[in-house]
Scaffold this motif. Structure first.
Motif, PDB file in Angstrom:
ATOM      1  N   ILE A 293       0.829  -1.207   0.000  1.00  0.00           N
ATOM      2  CA  ILE A 293       0.000   0.000   0.000  1.00  0.00           C
ATOM      3  C   ILE A 293       0.866   1.260   0.000  1.00  0.00           C
ATOM      4  CG2 ILE A 293      -1.788   1.284   1.244  1.00  0.00           C
ATOM      5  CD1 ILE A 293      -2.664  -1.411   2.465  1.00  0.00           C
ATOM      6  N   PHE A 294       1.849   1.278   0.903  1.00  0.00           N
ATOM      7  CA  PHE A 294       2.641   2.492   1.096  1.00  0.00           C
ATOM      8  C   PHE A 294       4.016   2.431   0.429  1.00  0.00           C
ATOM      9  CE2 PHE A 294      -0.167   2.136   4.830  1.00  0.00           C
ATOM     10  CZ  PHE A 294      -0.884   3.324   4.687  1.00  0.00           C
ATOM     11  N   GLY A 295       4.429   1.248  -0.004  1.00  0.00           N
ATOM     12  CA  GLY A 295       5.734   1.099  -0.634  1.00  0.00           C
ATOM     13  C   GLY A 295       6.772   0.574   0.348  1.00  0.00           C
ATOM     14  N   THR A 296       7.742  -0.167  -0.179  1.00  0.00           N
ATOM     15  CA  THR A 296       8.777  -0.775   0.663  1.00  0.00           C
ATOM     16  C   THR A 296       9.634   0.292   1.344  1.00  0.00           C
ATOM     17  OG1 THR A 296       8.861  -2.687  -0.824  1.00  0.00           O
ATOM     18  CG2 THR A 296      10.710  -2.407   0.693  1.00  0.00           C
ATOM     19  N   ARG A 297      10.001   1.338   0.614  1.00  0.00           N
ATOM     20  CA  ARG A 297      10.826   2.406   1.195  1.00  0.00           C
ATOM     21  C   ARG A 297      10.151   3.028   2.407  1.00  0.00           C
ATOM     22  NH1 ARG A 297      14.802   5.192  -1.283  1.00  0.00           N
ATOM     23  NH2 ARG A 297      13.935   7.123  -0.452  1.00  0.00           N
ATOM     24  N   GLN A 298       8.869   3.338   2.273  1.00  0.00           N
ATOM     25  CA  GLN A 298       8.150   4.000   3.360  1.00  0.00           C
ATOM     26  C   GLN A 298       8.061   3.105   4.594  1.00  0.00           C
ATOM     27  OE1 GLN A 298       7.197   7.253   3.213  1.00  0.00           O
ATOM     28  NE2 GLN A 298       6.827   6.952   5.410  1.00  0.00           N
ATOM     29  N   MET A 299       7.900   1.800   4.392  1.00  0.00           N
ATOM     30  CA  MET A 299       7.783   0.898   5.536  1.00  0.00           C
ATOM     31  C   MET A 299       9.140   0.673   6.210  1.00  0.00           C
ATOM     32  SD  MET A 299       4.668   0.547   5.882  1.00  0.00           S
ATOM     33  CE  MET A 299       4.874  -0.476   7.352  1.00  0.00           C
ATOM     34  N   PHE A 305      11.779   4.662  12.242  1.00  0.00           N
ATOM     35  CA  PHE A 305      11.110   5.596  13.160  1.00  0.00           C
ATOM     36  C   PHE A 305      10.728   4.905  14.467  1.00  0.00           C
ATOM     37  CE2 PHE A 305       7.092   7.580  14.647  1.00  0.00           C
ATOM     38  CZ  PHE A 305       7.605   8.824  14.985  1.00  0.00           C
ATOM     39  N   ILE A 306      10.204   3.683  14.381  1.00  0.00           N
ATOM     40  CA  ILE A 306       9.825   2.948  15.596  1.00  0.00           C
ATOM     41  C   ILE A 306      11.051   2.697  16.466  1.00  0.00           C
ATOM     42  CG2 ILE A 306       8.960   0.727  16.474  1.00  0.00           C
ATOM     43  CD1 ILE A 306       7.068   0.666  14.053  1.00  0.00           C
ATOM     44  N   TYR A 307      12.158   2.325  15.836  1.00  0.00           N
ATOM     45  CA  TYR A 307      13.382   2.097  16.611  1.00  0.00           C
ATOM     46  C   TYR A 307      13.930   3.401  17.197  1.00  0.00           C
ATOM     47  CZ  TYR A 307      14.175  -2.867  16.077  1.00  0.00           C
ATOM     48  OH  TYR A 307      14.078  -4.232  16.186  1.00  0.00           O
ATOM     49  N   SER A 308      13.697   4.513  16.534  1.00  0.00           N
ATOM     50  CA  SER A 308      14.086   5.805  17.101  1.00  0.00           C
ATOM     51  C   SER A 308      13.288   6.088  18.366  1.00  0.00           C
ATOM     52  CB  SER A 308      13.858   6.922  16.069  1.00  0.00           C
ATOM     53  OG  SER A 308      14.641   6.723  14.915  1.00  0.00           O
ATOM     54  N   ILE A 309      12.005   5.735  18.350  1.00  0.00           N
ATOM     55  CA  ILE A 309      11.164   5.885  19.543  1.00  0.00           C
ATOM     56  C   ILE A 309      11.678   4.987  20.666  1.00  0.00           C
ATOM     57  CG2 ILE A 309       8.851   5.475  20.483  1.00  0.00           C
ATOM     58  CD1 ILE A 309       7.711   6.269  17.769  1.00  0.00           C
ATOM     59  N   ILE A 310      12.038   3.754  20.327  1.00  0.00           N
ATOM     60  CA  ILE A 310      12.551   2.813  21.328  1.00  0.00           C
ATOM     61  C   ILE A 310      13.799   3.382  22.004  1.00  0.00           C
ATOM     62  CG2 ILE A 310      13.639   0.543  21.640  1.00  0.00           C
ATOM     63  CD1 ILE A 310      11.816  -0.446  19.310  1.00  0.00           C
ATOM     64  N   SER A 311      14.726   3.906  21.192  1.00  0.00           N
ATOM     65  CA  SER A 311      15.958   4.468  21.745  1.00  0.00           C
ATOM     66  C   SER A 311      15.669   5.651  22.656  1.00  0.00           C
ATOM     67  CB  SER A 311      16.893   4.915  20.616  1.00  0.00           C
ATOM     68  OG  SER A 311      17.276   3.831  19.815  1.00  0.00           O
ATOM     69  N   THR A 312      14.736   6.508  22.235  1.00  0.00           N
ATOM     70  CA  THR A 312      14.414   7.701  23.019  1.00  0.00           C
ATOM     71  C   THR A 312      13.729   7.339  24.335  1.00  0.00           C
ATOM     72  OG1 THR A 312      14.174   8.970  20.962  1.00  0.00           O
ATOM     73  CG2 THR A 312      13.229   9.922  22.970  1.00  0.00           C
ATOM     74  N   MET A 313      12.747   6.436  24.270  1.00  0.00           N
ATOM     75  CA  MET A 313      11.997   6.092  25.472  1.00  0.00           C
ATOM     76  C   MET A 313      12.835   5.304  26.480  1.00  0.00           C
ATOM     77  SD  MET A 313       9.481   2.998  24.156  1.00  0.00           S
ATOM     78  CE  MET A 313       8.867   2.584  25.778  1.00  0.00           C
ATOM     79  N   SER A 314      13.944   4.700  26.021  1.00  0.00           N
ATOM     80  CA  SER A 314      14.776   3.908  26.927  1.00  0.00           C
ATOM     81  C   SER A 314      15.341   4.744  28.070  1.00  0.00           C
ATOM     82  CB  SER A 314      15.919   3.246  26.150  1.00  0.00           C
ATOM     83  OG  SER A 314      16.792   4.220  25.615  1.00  0.00           O
TER      84      SER A 314
END
Length: 408
Positions: A293-299, A305-314
């Motif tokens: 739906i959104f393309g491989t690059r976008q996913m 982005f999710i891993y950036s959130i993980i690093s920040t919330m740690s």
């Protein structure tokens, strides 16, 4: 799940099942059993826990280095007609046979355990080079994201099922018998479920075999390195991949240390490990579906982005519930970002050179395992806080994401 898998071609299914097969090695042998058994065996011959940890790290690093150095030439050789399948078979045999042999090592055979592990890990890693490169032979560019995602998804389940069998039956055995059973189960699981790949997958893209294959492979490798400017998108992706996958792998390898630093015991940690695997199974498939739906690059960028959130919330995690939330986020993105990175690379490389280019892909993945842990450990040691060590990994995701957007 069986109905969903039946929608794939026989070659696609057989290729995906190999992820199911070899995950028994990575979860049972590498993660859950062998490190702890080595500690016990080391104590039997007066080797301290600290020394065992060091030797375990050396064995991992040495086997990784061997594979990383050999990967491009091994991959290059596999691009010749009729070479890829035998090369995969030999490395797979090396892997699961030496895994089985671990069960025959006595309780004082510390050095033999390490030696067999090095061989098994080399076989595992080299077989994965050929396995990854076969994606260009078993499916089309359009279907690669879906096929790759299902491969990773089956891999998570393929690791959990034999682990649960081991965990359920080990109570009926002595400690040593339980360990031997784990090695035998992992080896047999790997070997038996490799059979579909052996019989159903064929090399479709290849180069004619020259008169001197090894000499020609080196020449081709040198030529590729000299003309990398002809492949700017591939080079851009590999550099971006080096950074963001370093962050991904470091979070995976350092998660146990992070957990124990906030007071999570081994039983709960084991439960969380299984939880991550179970979350990663559907999440990998969902990532593959959303890529249509959104393309491989976008996913891929979504995973970064999710891993950036993980690093920040740690930074803020000091209790078990926070680590459970982190584990959920890791599981939601781990398989997806790995699967789509593999399929995206398979889409942008020349199909007849898939072995050679996946050799480079393997090198960037292997050497990326050095920088992240170094930064994580240095920051944690300097500040005295594991949380800040994990937060420092945000650098890898931001830089990798920027390079990916701009150059890949």
């Amino acid at each position: 799940m069986v109905k969903s898998v039946s929608k794939f071609t026989p070659a696609e299914r057989s290729w995906m099942i190999y992820d199911w097969a070899n995950s028994s090695f990575s979860l049972i042998v590498v993660t859950a059993v062998l490190p702890l058994w080595l500690e016990t065996v080391g104590q039997n011959i007066s080797i301290s826990t600290a020394q065992t940890t060091s030797w375990w790290s050396y064995a991992n690093s040495f086997s990784t280095l061997i594979v990383a150095v050999c990967a491009p030439i091994l991959g290059s050789l596999a691009d010749f007609r009729g070479w890829k399948k035998p090369a995969w078979l030999v490395s797979t045999l090396l892997g699961f046979v030496t895994t089985l042999l671990l069960a025959a090592v006595p309780a004082d055979g510390f050095w033999m355990l390490l030696f067999l592990f090095v061989l098994a890990n080399i076989g595992f890693s080299i077989a994965n080079i050929y396995y990854d490169s076969f994606i260009t032979d078993v499916t089309t560019s359009e279907r690669m994201p879906k096929v790759s995602s299902w491969g990773f998804a089956l891999g998570y389940v393929g690791g959990v099922v034999p682990f649960v069998i081991f965990y359920a039956l080990r109570g009926f055995m002595s400690s040593q018998q339980g360990v031997m059973f784990a090695f035998i189960l992992a080896g047999l699981w790997w070997g038996v479920f490799s059979l579909p790949m052996l019989f159903k997958v064929r090399q479709k893209h290849f180069l004619p075999v020259p008169q001197h294959p090894i000499k020609q492979s080196f020449k081709r490798l040198v030529s590729t390195l000299k003309h990398l400017s002809q492949y700017p998108k591939i080079v851009g992706f590999l550099i971006a991949y080096f950074f963001y996958i370093d962050g991904v792998n470091t979070i995976i390898t350092e998660a146990s240390l992070f957990a124990t630093s906030i007071g999570i015991d081994m039983t709960q940690l084991l439960t969380i490990l299984l939880f991550v695997q179970l979350v990663a199974f559907p999440a990998s498939i969902i990532f593959g579906q959303l890529s249509k739906i959104f393309g491989t690059r976008q996913m891929i960028l979504t995973g970064i982005f999710i891993y950036s959130i993980i690093s920040t919330m740690s930074i803020f995690i000091t209790q078990a519930w926070g680590f459970w939330l982190m584990a959920f986020l890791i599981g939601s993105a781990q398989g997806g970002i790995q699967a789509l990175s593999r399929s995206y690379f398979g889409q942008i490389i020349p199909k007849e050179y898939s072995g050679e280019f996946f050799g480079f892909y393997n090198i960037f993945g292997k050497f990326s395992a050095v920088l992240g842990p170094l930064v994580f450990g240095s920051v944690a040691a300097a500040t005295g806080q594991v949380q800040l060590g994990a937060a420092s990994l945000l650098f890898f995701f931001v830089l990798g994401g920027w390079i990916f957007v701009k150059y890949a």
